[in-house]
Scaffold this motif. Sequence first.
Motif, mmCIF file in Angstrom:
data_model
loop_
_atom_site.group_PDB
_atom_site.id
_atom_site.type_symbol
_atom_site.label_atom_id
_atom_site.label_comp_id
_atom_site.label_asym_id
_atom_site.label_seq_id
_atom_site.Cartn_x
_atom_site.Cartn_y
_atom_site.Cartn_z
ATOM 1 N N GLY A 99 0.745 -1.047 0.135
ATOM 2 C CA GLY A 99 -0.063 0.070 0.134
ATOM 3 C C GLY A 99 0.867 1.309 0.177
ATOM 4 N N LEU A 100 1.828 1.281 0.740
ATOM 5 C CA LEU A 100 2.515 2.525 0.792
ATOM 6 C C LEU A 100 3.579 2.727 -0.342
ATOM 7 N N ALA A 101 3.949 1.557 -0.920
ATOM 8 C CA ALA A 101 4.586 1.715 -2.479
ATOM 9 C C ALA A 101 3.909 2.282 -3.159
ATOM 10 N N SER A 102 2.491 2.106 -3.390
ATOM 11 C CA SER A 102 1.577 2.724 -4.339
ATOM 12 C C SER A 102 1.403 4.011 -3.717
ATOM 13 N N THR A 103 1.309 4.510 -2.466
ATOM 14 C CA THR A 103 0.992 5.600 -2.188
ATOM 15 C C THR A 103 2.104 6.665 -2.640
ATOM 16 N N PHE A 104 3.426 6.166 -2.242
ATOM 17 C CA PHE A 104 4.500 6.859 -2.733
ATOM 18 C C PHE A 104 4.681 7.249 -4.225
ATOM 19 N N ILE A 105 4.097 6.336 -5.032
ATOM 20 C CA ILE A 105 4.314 6.365 -6.490
ATOM 21 C C ILE A 105 3.136 7.437 -6.894
ATOM 22 N N ALA A 106 1.890 7.333 -6.398
ATOM 23 C CA ALA A 106 0.930 8.285 -6.500
ATOM 24 C C ALA A 106 1.439 9.588 -6.128
ATOM 25 N N PHE A 107 1.998 9.915 -5.177
ATOM 26 C CA PHE A 107 2.786 10.975 -4.594
ATOM 27 C C PHE A 107 3.586 11.700 -5.743
ATOM 28 N N MET A 108 4.376 10.724 -6.051
ATOM 29 C CA MET A 108 5.480 11.230 -6.948
ATOM 30 C C MET A 108 4.663 11.672 -8.536
ATOM 31 N N SER B 232 1.805 12.661 -8.861
ATOM 32 C CA SER B 232 0.587 13.702 -8.903
ATOM 33 C C SER B 232 0.978 14.856 -9.514
ATOM 34 N N VAL B 233 2.204 15.357 -9.543
ATOM 35 C CA VAL B 233 2.702 16.454 -10.189
ATOM 36 C C VAL B 233 2.046 16.666 -11.658
ATOM 37 N N PRO B 234 2.783 15.546 -12.341
ATOM 38 C CA PRO B 234 2.125 15.935 -13.824
ATOM 39 C C PRO B 234 0.631 15.367 -13.874
ATOM 40 N N VAL B 235 0.303 14.545 -13.097
ATOM 41 C CA VAL B 235 -1.072 14.106 -13.497
ATOM 42 C C VAL B 235 -2.018 15.228 -13.223
ATOM 43 N N PHE B 236 -1.900 15.934 -11.917
ATOM 44 C CA PHE B 236 -2.934 16.917 -11.645
ATOM 45 C C PHE B 236 -2.768 18.478 -12.137
ATOM 46 N N ARG B 237 -1.837 18.409 -13.121
ATOM 47 C CA ARG B 237 -1.500 19.751 -13.771
ATOM 48 C C ARG B 237 -2.599 19.901 -15.072
ATOM 49 N N VAL B 238 -3.540 18.439 -15.111
ATOM 50 C CA VAL B 238 -4.216 18.490 -16.433
ATOM 51 C C VAL B 238 -5.681 18.266 -15.791
ATOM 52 N N ARG B 239 -6.593 18.681 -16.438
ATOM 53 C CA ARG B 239 -7.963 18.307 -16.034
ATOM 54 C C ARG B 239 -8.676 17.330 -16.910
ATOM 55 N N GLY B 240 -9.727 17.002 -16.522
ATOM 56 C CA GLY B 240 -10.653 16.139 -17.493
ATOM 57 C C GLY B 240 -10.143 15.071 -18.354
ATOM 58 N N ASP B 241 -10.344 15.102 -19.591
ATOM 59 C CA ASP B 241 -10.065 13.987 -20.317
ATOM 60 C C ASP B 241 -8.471 13.745 -20.651
#
Lengths: 258, 297, 341
Positions: free
Chosen positions: C109-118, C120-129
């Motif tokens: 779980g923590l490994a996934s969490t860590f990757i998610a954190f890493m 998140s920067v490119p991922v949440f620069r964009v919205r929608g599709d």
Amino acid sequence: MSSTSLAIKNITMQFGGIKAIDDLSFDVQDNQIYGLIGPNGAGKTTIFNIITGNYKPTSGDVEFQQETITETKPNLVVQKGIARTFQNIRLFKSMSVLDNILIGFHNHTSYSYLEAIFRFPRYFWQEKRIKDEAMMILDEFDLRKFADKKATDLSYGDQRKVEIARAIATKPSLLLLDEPAAGMNPSETEDLSNVIHKIKKDFDLTVLLIEHDMKFVNNMCDMVTVLDYGEKIFEGKPADAIVNEKVITAYLGDFTHA
Amino acid sequence: MDLSTFLQQLVNGISLGSMYALIAIGYTMVYGTLRLINFAHGDIMMVGAFLVYLAVAVGLPFPVAVLVAIAGSMAVGVMTDKIAYKPLRDAPKISLLITAIGISFFLENLFNVLFGGVPKAFPAPGYLTISFKLGDVILPLMVIVIPVITVLILGAVLWVLFKTKYGMAIRALAFDIPTVKLMGINADYIISIVFALGSALAAIGGIFYAISYPSIDPLMGVIVGLKAFAAAVLGGIGSVTGAVLGGFILGFTEIFVVALFPELGGYKDAFAFFFLILVLLFKPTGIMGKDLERGRF
Amino acid sequence: MKNLIIKTLMIASTLGLIWYAHHNMDPYPLSILNNIGIFVILALSYNLINGVTGQFSLEPNGFVAIGAYMTAIFLIPTETKIDMYALVDPAPIILEMQANFLPALLAGGLASTFIAFMISVPVFRVRGDYLAIVTLGFGFIIKIFAMNTPAYTNGAMGLNDIPDYANFLWIGTIGLVTFVAMINIINSRFGRAMKAIRDDEDAATAMGVNTYWIKTLAFMTSAFFEGVGGGLLASFISTIAPDQFTFLLTFQLLIIIVLGGLGSMTGTLVATILVMGGMEWLRFLDSNMNIFGYDTGAHPGMRMVVFAMLLITMMLFARKGLFGDRELTDIIKSRFKRRKS
């Protein structure tokens, strides 16, 4: 002696080749109700978006309580004490009236994520506290009876009030209202001006509002700035504005355009 | 890398890039008009390849089979719009996206059921698979044919977009559908044209792909489709020339990175996404694109 | 106070039911139940980011894979690993990683969490599709990494002989924990902020919500539970390979949360049972059928055709799913109120 709440200093905003705001300056004093008026497309909402940090001006600065906030991010501007409403009401559609207000308290609760997941006592204390406070705000707007209703099920006038109440919940000292009376019938408008005066007193607020309804502004505001095509054409008492030649031309020009 | 290897890789890159470009044009046109990532677009490419396979299997000569396949793919593309997207024009964008994913999955699994998941040999006729030898450089015919046809198609698409009244309507749709409707233009008809055009290009891309890598399977469109989308974003979504540019950049990158660093071969399919992420991090509008998602204040 | 007692009783009785099922059910229905349990964990957490926060993303297969591999590597005994890694010798650190079941799951779980954190920067620069396609790409890249790093993952051959600690006591309890955690998140200032972002991100910002951080928080939480679920999956089926973590997995979860209603946790619960039960029930579609003496032959994929059509039909005619964004309790409450008035 009142001090300056908000100072707009030589703001210019360019979108591509178009100057939306041209070297605009004005000061809003504490506890004033200040009106920003002008025909459609004069750049009023652009100024709001600059104050709230949504736009970065091409040049110039915004100072709030003697602090420069031009580069401050929108969510941090709220934390400094500036809250806003939107021209076209933007409530959280899927949420109840109460929850809409509670969002405003987001930064006035401090329990952590883990405390929320594991339901620590601080979660219960703070949730109870903000619910009580939210109910008090709803009372102020006479909206308590709608607390559990979906926000979008309310009448237009009441939705406006919820939006203002939601802004109040962030505990601002400066409230920005973007065309609060737009789309309202005369009795709703009347009711709204009473509410604005009341909350101004009860929550010790400074209000900056955008309008193009001169009558509403005349009743509400202590001071106005009139914009036309991004330029200031008048600043002073609203009673003087309505007899000012430039202002009249700007407005009549607008009518002929329309 | 000596000169002949370089030239060899260069023509390979042009050929691969052309295929990405053909498919990317469809993505970019649909996105430009409907703001929808048409997840099923990659699968249309697969449909095109399979329809050729089917048409040849029932005895049609190859060139006829290609025409039948292109027409069939256009029909499939237009039908997906009519059945699945059109009723959702006013729905939240997410609903449209979910539907597109559903269509994509439907097509993949339908062809899996019909033809089985085992890759099939593509019935490319012998005259298309010959190669020329220029010094040390081997030039398969397709490597020359594909870029030439791609350029011709690009010219034709640009002509339609900028010189015909349909093109003007398509470009107008990209700005504001309701207004276009008020102007008395049948927006749904124009959107159908966009889907037909995009699907035809995808089918052509799919057929090229099938001739070059002479096997086809129901999932062949998934990865190529995603890469083509990445190419469209790289070039600037909404821009046709951008899509072509993005397709070529991606094609060259894949070919040359693998040629220079063979140990990265296994990651070849991931390049497109690294590109995608880099573009979105540093220039979300892509190389040629305009800002389609301005703030709505 | 009354509420608290009711909730405690409900949790206790659910635990009792889990315990009873674990000890008294036959292996086949219990294995279906286990499968449902794992998918409940995955779908609930997927719904947090997609439904509650409204960030339409397509990466859960990636996070499940990370959790599954991490947990598996921690669980497989060192000697087994030496024999198992056939393509290349395992990296030294792989041989050293050893842990009990619970820490192994948490590590996943923590490994996934860590990757998610890493990411998140490119991922949440964009919205929608755009968000959808970037996250889809991420799920895809994870699989490519699993294929290409044989010293860690044993490449395409995958890992087998994973100790099967995951029984219904574990799966059921963790499923319950996930459910309670999700409900508690939703009914807190964080959950309200997530829903606000879904409804109107700009307005949420105007309320002082740091939308980027809240989205990342939802994303990380989702990743954590997907990682844990992946660990359970690995231990439950005791063999994993990159091919198990394709978009198909995400697609199944997507159907579940759409059917249940984006944003509704109780809806997800019901929908998981329906979809996973339906998958099991429709198994016959994929196998040979004998219709009037005509053997149709095996049709692998037929079930997916049906489910794809289900998803499209739902989007066209019942977009809100079973419960919309409401919880079962809200629906019962509003029914009750209407009757009273």
